[in-house]
Design a protein around this motif. Structure first.
Motif, PDB file in Angstrom:
ATOM      1  N   SER A 127      26.322 -20.820 -20.277  1.00  0.00           N
ATOM      2  CA  SER A 127      27.323 -21.444 -19.590  1.00  0.00           C
ATOM      3  C   SER A 127      28.861 -20.859 -20.312  1.00  0.00           C
ATOM      4  O   SER A 127      29.814 -21.124 -19.693  1.00  0.00           O
ATOM      5  N   SER A 128      28.894 -20.174 -21.306  1.00  0.00           N
ATOM      6  CA  SER A 128      29.738 -19.664 -21.642  1.00  0.00           C
ATOM      7  C   SER A 128      30.040 -18.038 -21.582  1.00  0.00           C
ATOM      8  O   SER A 128      31.227 -17.633 -21.978  1.00  0.00           O
ATOM      9  N   LEU A 129      28.976 -17.427 -20.833  1.00  0.00           N
ATOM     10  CA  LEU A 129      29.192 -15.977 -20.643  1.00  0.00           C
ATOM     11  C   LEU A 129      30.109 -15.880 -19.797  1.00  0.00           C
ATOM     12  O   LEU A 129      30.129 -16.447 -18.551  1.00  0.00           O
ATOM     13  N   THR A 130      31.135 -14.904 -19.919  1.00  0.00           N
ATOM     14  CA  THR A 130      32.161 -14.673 -19.012  1.00  0.00           C
ATOM     15  C   THR A 130      32.083 -13.463 -18.118  1.00  0.00           C
ATOM     16  O   THR A 130      32.662 -13.118 -17.226  1.00  0.00           O
ATOM     17  N   GLU A 131      31.242 -12.365 -18.870  1.00  0.00           N
ATOM     18  CA  GLU A 131      31.246 -10.941 -18.144  1.00  0.00           C
ATOM     19  C   GLU A 131      29.822 -10.424 -18.430  1.00  0.00           C
ATOM     20  O   GLU A 131      29.420 -10.594 -19.698  1.00  0.00           O
ATOM     21  N   ILE A 132      29.282  -9.620 -17.676  1.00  0.00           N
ATOM     22  CA  ILE A 132      27.937  -8.861 -17.848  1.00  0.00           C
ATOM     23  C   ILE A 132      28.131  -7.674 -17.057  1.00  0.00           C
ATOM     24  O   ILE A 132      28.484  -7.626 -15.714  1.00  0.00           O
ATOM     25  N   ARG A 133      27.445  -6.463 -17.665  1.00  0.00           N
ATOM     26  CA  ARG A 133      27.577  -5.227 -16.854  1.00  0.00           C
ATOM     27  C   ARG A 133      26.085  -4.866 -16.896  1.00  0.00           C
ATOM     28  O   ARG A 133      25.430  -5.034 -17.998  1.00  0.00           O
ATOM     29  N   ILE A 134      25.636  -4.853 -15.778  1.00  0.00           N
ATOM     30  CA  ILE A 134      24.015  -4.471 -15.867  1.00  0.00           C
ATOM     31  C   ILE A 134      23.822  -2.971 -15.944  1.00  0.00           C
ATOM     32  O   ILE A 134      24.335  -2.324 -14.923  1.00  0.00           O
ATOM     33  N   PHE A 146      20.491 -15.322 -13.960  1.00  0.00           N
ATOM     34  CA  PHE A 146      21.955 -15.731 -14.445  1.00  0.00           C
ATOM     35  C   PHE A 146      22.319 -17.079 -13.877  1.00  0.00           C
ATOM     36  O   PHE A 146      23.603 -17.381 -13.922  1.00  0.00           O
ATOM     37  N   GLN A 147      21.242 -18.044 -13.642  1.00  0.00           N
ATOM     38  CA  GLN A 147      21.588 -19.113 -12.740  1.00  0.00           C
ATOM     39  C   GLN A 147      22.384 -20.109 -13.977  1.00  0.00           C
ATOM     40  O   GLN A 147      21.883 -20.264 -15.213  1.00  0.00           O
ATOM     41  N   GLY A 148      23.320 -20.843 -13.450  1.00  0.00           N
ATOM     42  CA  GLY A 148      23.872 -21.795 -14.195  1.00  0.00           C
ATOM     43  C   GLY A 148      24.930 -21.203 -15.399  1.00  0.00           C
ATOM     44  O   GLY A 148      25.448 -21.711 -16.304  1.00  0.00           O
ATOM     45  N   CYS A 149      25.343 -19.818 -15.052  1.00  0.00           N
ATOM     46  CA  CYS A 149      26.261 -18.902 -16.051  1.00  0.00           C
ATOM     47  C   CYS A 149      27.587 -19.691 -15.470  1.00  0.00           C
ATOM     48  O   CYS A 149      28.220 -18.716 -14.821  1.00  0.00           O
ATOM     49  N   SER A 150      28.191 -20.680 -15.769  1.00  0.00           N
ATOM     50  CA  SER A 150      29.158 -21.446 -14.964  1.00  0.00           C
ATOM     51  C   SER A 150      30.578 -20.811 -15.431  1.00  0.00           C
ATOM     52  O   SER A 150      31.471 -20.967 -14.592  1.00  0.00           O
ATOM     53  N   SER A 151      30.568 -19.992 -16.505  1.00  0.00           N
ATOM     54  CA  SER A 151      32.016 -19.470 -16.975  1.00  0.00           C
ATOM     55  C   SER A 151      31.898 -17.899 -16.399  1.00  0.00           C
ATOM     56  O   SER A 151      32.987 -17.131 -16.568  1.00  0.00           O
ATOM     57  N   LEU A 152      30.990 -17.569 -15.825  1.00  0.00           N
ATOM     58  CA  LEU A 152      30.656 -15.930 -15.590  1.00  0.00           C
ATOM     59  C   LEU A 152      31.600 -15.418 -14.519  1.00  0.00           C
ATOM     60  O   LEU A 152      31.690 -16.023 -13.268  1.00  0.00           O
ATOM     61  N   GLN A 153      32.716 -14.726 -14.764  1.00  0.00           N
ATOM     62  CA  GLN A 153      33.595 -14.381 -13.992  1.00  0.00           C
ATOM     63  C   GLN A 153      33.491 -12.838 -13.322  1.00  0.00           C
ATOM     64  O   GLN A 153      33.953 -12.454 -12.238  1.00  0.00           O
ATOM     65  N   LYS A 154      32.611 -12.026 -13.966  1.00  0.00           N
ATOM     66  CA  LYS A 154      33.018 -10.422 -13.642  1.00  0.00           C
ATOM     67  C   LYS A 154      31.429 -10.186 -13.929  1.00  0.00           C
ATOM     68  O   LYS A 154      30.846 -10.070 -14.698  1.00  0.00           O
ATOM     69  N   VAL A 155      30.972  -9.678 -12.873  1.00  0.00           N
ATOM     70  CA  VAL A 155      29.484  -8.976 -12.712  1.00  0.00           C
ATOM     71  C   VAL A 155      29.762  -7.620 -12.249  1.00  0.00           C
ATOM     72  O   VAL A 155      30.201  -7.377 -11.306  1.00  0.00           O
ATOM     73  N   ALA A 168      19.182 -15.987  -8.453  1.00  0.00           N
ATOM     74  CA  ALA A 168      19.932 -15.054  -9.830  1.00  0.00           C
ATOM     75  C   ALA A 168      21.134 -15.462  -9.992  1.00  0.00           C
ATOM     76  O   ALA A 168      21.256 -15.345 -11.508  1.00  0.00           O
ATOM     77  N   PHE A 169      22.114 -15.716  -9.497  1.00  0.00           N
ATOM     78  CA  PHE A 169      23.519 -16.026  -9.741  1.00  0.00           C
ATOM     79  C   PHE A 169      23.801 -17.418  -9.109  1.00  0.00           C
ATOM     80  O   PHE A 169      25.187 -17.708  -9.210  1.00  0.00           O
ATOM     81  N   GLU A 170      22.807 -18.238  -8.713  1.00  0.00           N
ATOM     82  CA  GLU A 170      23.121 -19.636  -8.535  1.00  0.00           C
ATOM     83  C   GLU A 170      24.080 -20.212  -9.355  1.00  0.00           C
ATOM     84  O   GLU A 170      23.653 -20.534 -10.686  1.00  0.00           O
ATOM     85  N   GLY A 171      25.060 -20.988  -8.978  1.00  0.00           N
ATOM     86  CA  GLY A 171      25.826 -22.062  -9.727  1.00  0.00           C
ATOM     87  C   GLY A 171      26.772 -21.130 -10.620  1.00  0.00           C
ATOM     88  O   GLY A 171      27.423 -21.879 -11.674  1.00  0.00           O
ATOM     89  N   CYS A 172      26.926 -19.890 -10.397  1.00  0.00           N
ATOM     90  CA  CYS A 172      27.959 -19.214 -11.153  1.00  0.00           C
ATOM     91  C   CYS A 172      29.486 -19.469 -10.627  1.00  0.00           C
ATOM     92  O   CYS A 172      29.883 -18.734  -9.917  1.00  0.00           O
ATOM     93  N   GLY A 173      29.988 -20.702 -11.014  1.00  0.00           N
ATOM     94  CA  GLY A 173      31.159 -21.223 -10.357  1.00  0.00           C
ATOM     95  C   GLY A 173      32.421 -20.728 -10.339  1.00  0.00           C
ATOM     96  O   GLY A 173      33.463 -20.946  -9.504  1.00  0.00           O
ATOM     97  N   GLN A 174      32.473 -19.641 -11.454  1.00  0.00           N
ATOM     98  CA  GLN A 174      33.596 -19.155 -11.570  1.00  0.00           C
ATOM     99  C   GLN A 174      33.697 -17.655 -11.114  1.00  0.00           C
ATOM    100  O   GLN A 174      35.037 -17.047 -10.956  1.00  0.00           O
ATOM    101  N   LEU A 175      32.538 -17.120 -10.462  1.00  0.00           N
ATOM    102  CA  LEU A 175      32.520 -15.860  -9.935  1.00  0.00           C
ATOM    103  C   LEU A 175      33.289 -15.573  -8.821  1.00  0.00           C
ATOM    104  O   LEU A 175      33.120 -16.355  -7.789  1.00  0.00           O
TER     105      LEU A 175
END
Length: 204
Positions: A127-134, A146-155, A168-175
């Motif tokens: 829940s603190s992860l803000t960015e990820i590059r695949i 990445f479900q519930g990564c609620s601070s994720l802003q950039k993918v 996969a990205f369910e609940g990523c509320g900051q995206l």
């Protein structure tokens, strides 16, 4: 030198461990439930970390992975809720199921270009992860990765990506924005469900 499975499991007062040279692997559940473990020193000889090896080491804040590490087993670091960052060496080729699930303090992780797969629930609840590059060799992102990564802003998605798993990205509320590569052939149910800040989604 070798270590047996669950060798120090649930040693709840253990705070520090130094693994000697010539040990090549951390076995299944070796330190699972060592809730006060704060410091782990691994030798350069370590090639693999087993399933549940550091699961629920709630106070583990930092660990340096050796350059020759080839894999981390399922749930290897699941529940390490104090772990803030981790650097994966180029020798790692995939992220196993629930490997970093519920690492709720994890703010950054850089996936090396050698990674070819991201399994189900790999980073669920981070829940603190803000960015990820695949990385570009990844062709599929697993269910609830990445479900519930609620601070994720950039993918940034892989250019070779073909499949995005269910939730996969369910609940990523900051995206706020997602660009899906045009060769993606399958997007699972609920893949972006409840991404309430998502303003733009497109294929390119």
């Amino acid at each position: 030198t070798s270590l047996g499975g669950s060798v120090f499991s649930h040693c709840s007062s253990l705070e520090r461990i130094v693994i000697p040279a010539r040990v090549t692997g951390i076995p299944v559940s070796a330190f699972c439930g060592c809730t006060n473990l704060k410091s782990v020193t691994l030798p350069d000889d370590i090639e693999w970390i087993g399933e549940d090896a550091f699961r629920n080491c709630f106070n583990l804040e930092q660990i340096t992975l050796p350059d020759g590490l080839r894999g981390i087993g399922n749930s290897g670091f699941q529940g390490c809720s104090s772990l803030k960052s981790i650097e994966l060496p180029d020798s790692v080729t995939g992220i196993s199921t629930s490997a970093f699930q519920d690492c709720s303090s994890l703010k950054s992780i850089e996936l090396p270009d050698s990674v070819t797969y991201i399994s189900s629930s790999a980073f669920q609840g981070c829940s603190s992860l803000t960015e990820i590059r695949i990385p570009d060799k990844v062709v599929a992102i697993g269910k609830s990765a990445f479900q519930g990564c609620s601070s994720l802003q950039k993918v940034t998605l892989s250019r070779s990506l073909q499949e995005i798993g269910e939730s996969a990205f369910e609940g990523c509320g900051q995206l706020q924005r997602i660009v899906i590569p045009e060769q993606v052939t399958s997007i699972g149910a609920y893949a972006f469900y409840n991404c309430k800040a998502l303003k733009a989604a497109g294929f390119a």
